[in-house]
Enzyme design. Structure first.
Site, short mmCIF file in Angstrom:
data_model
loop_
_atom_site.label_atom_id
_atom_site.label_comp_id
_atom_site.label_asym_id
_atom_site.label_seq_id
_atom_site.Cartn_x
_atom_site.Cartn_y
_atom_site.Cartn_z
CE LYS A 131 -4.41 1.16 0.26
NZ LYS A 131 -5.61 0.47 -0.23
CG ASP A 151 -7.35 3.44 -0.86
OD1 ASP A 151 -7.95 2.36 -0.77
OD2 ASP A 151 -7.32 4.26 0.08
P1 NDP Z 1 -12.84 7.88 -3.05
O1 NDP Z 1 -11.77 8.86 -2.84
O2 NDP Z 1 -13.38 7.66 -4.40
O3 NDP Z 1 -14.08 8.22 -2.10
C1 NDP Z 1 -13.92 8.30 -0.71
C2 NDP Z 1 -15.23 8.75 -0.11
O4 NDP Z 1 -15.14 8.66 1.32
C3 NDP Z 1 -15.54 10.20 -0.42
O5 NDP Z 1 -16.92 10.36 -0.41
C4 NDP Z 1 -14.88 10.92 0.76
O6 NDP Z 1 -15.43 12.19 1.02
C5 NDP Z 1 -15.18 9.97 1.89
N1 NDP Z 1 -14.16 10.10 2.92
C6 NDP Z 1 -12.82 9.96 2.76
N2 NDP Z 1 -12.18 10.18 3.91
C7 NDP Z 1 -13.14 10.46 4.81
C8 NDP Z 1 -13.12 10.77 6.18
N3 NDP Z 1 -11.95 10.83 6.86
N4 NDP Z 1 -14.31 10.99 6.81
C9 NDP Z 1 -15.47 10.92 6.12
N5 NDP Z 1 -15.56 10.63 4.79
C10 NDP Z 1 -14.42 10.40 4.17
O7 NDP Z 1 -12.28 6.52 -2.42
P2 NDP Z 1 -12.82 5.03 -2.63
O8 NDP Z 1 -14.28 5.03 -2.84
O9 NDP Z 1 -11.93 4.38 -3.60
O10 NDP Z 1 -12.48 4.38 -1.21
C11 NDP Z 1 -13.42 4.31 -0.14
C12 NDP Z 1 -13.01 3.22 0.84
O11 NDP Z 1 -12.97 1.97 0.15
C13 NDP Z 1 -11.63 3.38 1.47
O12 NDP Z 1 -11.67 2.86 2.79
C14 NDP Z 1 -10.75 2.50 0.60
O13 NDP Z 1 -9.58 2.07 1.28
C15 NDP Z 1 -11.71 1.35 0.36
N6 NDP Z 1 -11.38 0.51 -0.79
C16 NDP Z 1 -11.28 1.03 -2.05
C17 NDP Z 1 -10.99 0.22 -3.11
C18 NDP Z 1 -10.98 0.73 -4.52
O14 NDP Z 1 -10.90 -0.10 -5.42
N7 NDP Z 1 -11.09 2.02 -4.77
C19 NDP Z 1 -10.69 -1.21 -2.93
C20 NDP Z 1 -10.92 -1.68 -1.58
C21 NDP Z 1 -11.22 -0.84 -0.56
P3 NDP Z 1 -14.69 13.50 0.48
O15 NDP Z 1 -15.03 13.59 -0.97
O16 NDP Z 1 -15.24 14.59 1.31
O17 NDP Z 1 -13.21 13.26 0.72
#
Ligand code: NDP
Length: 454
Positions: free
Chosen positions: A126, A166
């Site tokens: 990571k 991510d």
């Molecule tokens: P994105 O950046 O596309 O979206 C993240 C979302 O979560 C946004 O809506 C963001 O809001 C919100 N967010 C991020 N940090 C915080 C926080 N500290 N508090 C509240 N809301 C928060 O990321 P992903 O959708 O790719 O990832 C989301 C989760 O899924 C993560 O935990 C990631 O590790 C996990 N994941 C992702 C994978 C992938 O293929 N993308 C694979 C496996 C797991 P804002 O826009 O305000 O930042």
């Protein structure tokens, strides 16, 4: 054995100070592994657990970049190469101001078990940076990505370490990173996944994590003879995972009533249908706006700002049957878990990594709800990344249907592995133990076979 966990964790804390998320992730896995270590003294003798928590390599570097006004900024870049016993390091890059060594070590550690569960030959890694892409121009993001790759390129490669996206790293960032790698190495190769379709990407990769989390929920429901049809679902986040989780829930006849971002959440009692989801995708992916704007367009919905310091998140306090946390780590605490169960939720499938605190997890396990932990439920993303690597090696692309079919098959197989391992080690229905144990055994056996450097 609880003495073993306590002593082991005391050492982990002392050796890795100020890394609470890493401690949390290790403790959960080690607690599950006590069941395995009792039956397999050979793992203890070979110090497999001591070895598996220690990254093979940590790379930390300076990332200087210049903003549009000509000001210089410095961020910190990381790559954690955690374990390569069963394949090249594989895992995403996160760009978010909260990123630090401990958070990336927790994510890299989880990734080792997750990748093992997918059945594909991928080790765990990571990386990322404390850079915040929010509010930056495309040019600024490009300059940052170029500077980041100027260092990272010497540590990665299609047979060494294959990063992906991510939080904060989507198609735009992968493009800038890949373009820089290609320039520096003078080779077009599958060194990153999540690539665009015209330049080596796989169909279904953007959808994979969200679709996979919903397939996993459907598998869990099937153990009780139920489906998602007609079920009300709470989804958090509004990024990549949340969007495609919502899409697949709609495909399977469910109703999604919430989405969020770091500012707060929206509740739409009428449900987020396909048109509304298309609006959210345009809002978040193209305009890079805030989820609060949703209520300006859809007046039946309400927006509630959420302070990150509040002791619970009201998003998890609505009536529903299913919950899909898809934002970030520790977004469901003990109070949230109690609220979920109180309001009728009996299926939790984690799209995010470690979104539930240990006390929250205890509540889910105690209430015997269908609880799919992230390392199993969200493994669909990395699974399709693995399929992207295979397609890159073959210089060939599978159809959308083919990749989706393979993804669905992998999620079913992960579900079966969890069930079988949880039964074999005496805790049937406990997907936490099932995922940790099934993920561990494959990597541990490989490490045994490879000798002390394995
Ligand atoms: P994105 O950046 O596309 O979206 C993240 C979302 O979560 C946004 O809506 C963001 O809001 C919100 N967010 C991020 N940090 C915080 C926080 N500290 N508090 C509240 N809301 C928060 O990321 P992903 O959708 O790719 O990832 C989301 C989760 O899924 C993560 O935990 C990631 O590790 C996990 N994941 C992702 C994978 C992938 O293929 N993308 C694979 C496996 C797991 P804002 O826009 O305000 O930042």
């Amino acid at each position: 054995m609880t003495d073993f966990v306590e002593n082991f964790m005391a050492e982990v804390r002392a050796k890795n100070p100020a890394q609470p998320e890493f401690h949390q992730a290790v403790e959960e896995v080690v607690a599950s592994l006590t069941l395995v270590l009792e039956k397999h003294p050979e793992y203890r003798k070979a110090k497999i657990v001591d070895r598996i928590i220690e990254p093979e390599r940590v790379i930390m570097f300076r990332v200087p970049w210049m903003d549009d006004q000509g000001n210089t900024h410095v961020n910190r870049g990381f790559r954690i190469e955690m374990n390569s016993a069963i394949g090249p390091y594989k895992g995403g890059l996160r760009f978010h101001p909260s990123v630090n060594l401990g958070i990336l070590k927790f994510l890299a550690f989880e990734q080792v078990f997750k990748n093992s569960l997918t059945t594909l030959p991928m080790g765990g890694g990571k990386g990322g940076s404390d850079f915040d892409p929010k509010g930056k121009s495309d040019d600024e993001v490009m300059r940052f990505c170029q500077s980041f790759m100027m260092e990272l390129f010497r540590h990665i490669g299609p047979n060494t370490d294959v990063p992906a996206g991510d939080i904060g790293v989507g198609g735009r960032e992968i493009g800038f990173l890949f373009g820089t790698y290609k320039k520096l190495r003078n080779e077009f190769t599958g060194v990153l996944t999540g690539k665009g379709l015209n330049w080596g990407g796989s169909l279904i990769r953007p959808e994979a994590t969200g679709y996979g989390a919903v397939y996993f929920a459907a598998e869990m429901l099937a153990t009780r003879g139920e489906t998602l049809e007609g079920k009300t679902c709470l989804v958090s986040g509004s990024g990549n995972v949340a969007q495609y989780t919502t899409e697949k829930i709609l495909d399977l006849g469910g109703k999604v009533v919430t989405l969020s971002d770091s500012g707060g959440y929206i509740y739409d009692p009428e449900g987020i249908d396909r048109n509304k989801l298309a609006y959210v995708m345009e809002l978040k992916n193209i305009r890079r706006g805030r989820i609060s704007e949703y209520v300006e367009k859809y007046s039946a919905a309400t927006y509630t700002p959420v302070q990150t310091t509040t002791h619970h998140n009201p998003l998890w306090d609505h009536k529903a049957e299913c919950a899909f946390p898809s934002a970030t780590q520790n977004e469901i605490n003990e109070v949230d878990a109690q609220n979920l169960v109180k309001n009728g939720v009996y299926v939790v499938s984690e799209g995010a990594n470690m979104p539930t605190t240990p006390k929250g997890v205890d509540i889910f396990l105690d209430k015997k709800i269908l609880y799919g932990p992230g390392k199993a439920a969200n493994a669909g993303g990395v699974a399709v990344s693995g399929l992207e690597m295979s397609q890159n090696s073959m210089r060939y692309g599978w159809s959308r249907e083919e990749v989706d079919r393979k993804l669905h098959g992998i999620m079913k197989s992960i579900h079966t592995s969890c069930i079988q391992a949880s039964e074999k080690y005496g805790t049937p229905g406990n997907y936490v133990n099932g995922a940790n144990i099934a993920g561990f055994i494959k990597v541990a056996d490989a490490m045994m076979d490879l000798g002390i450097f394995g």
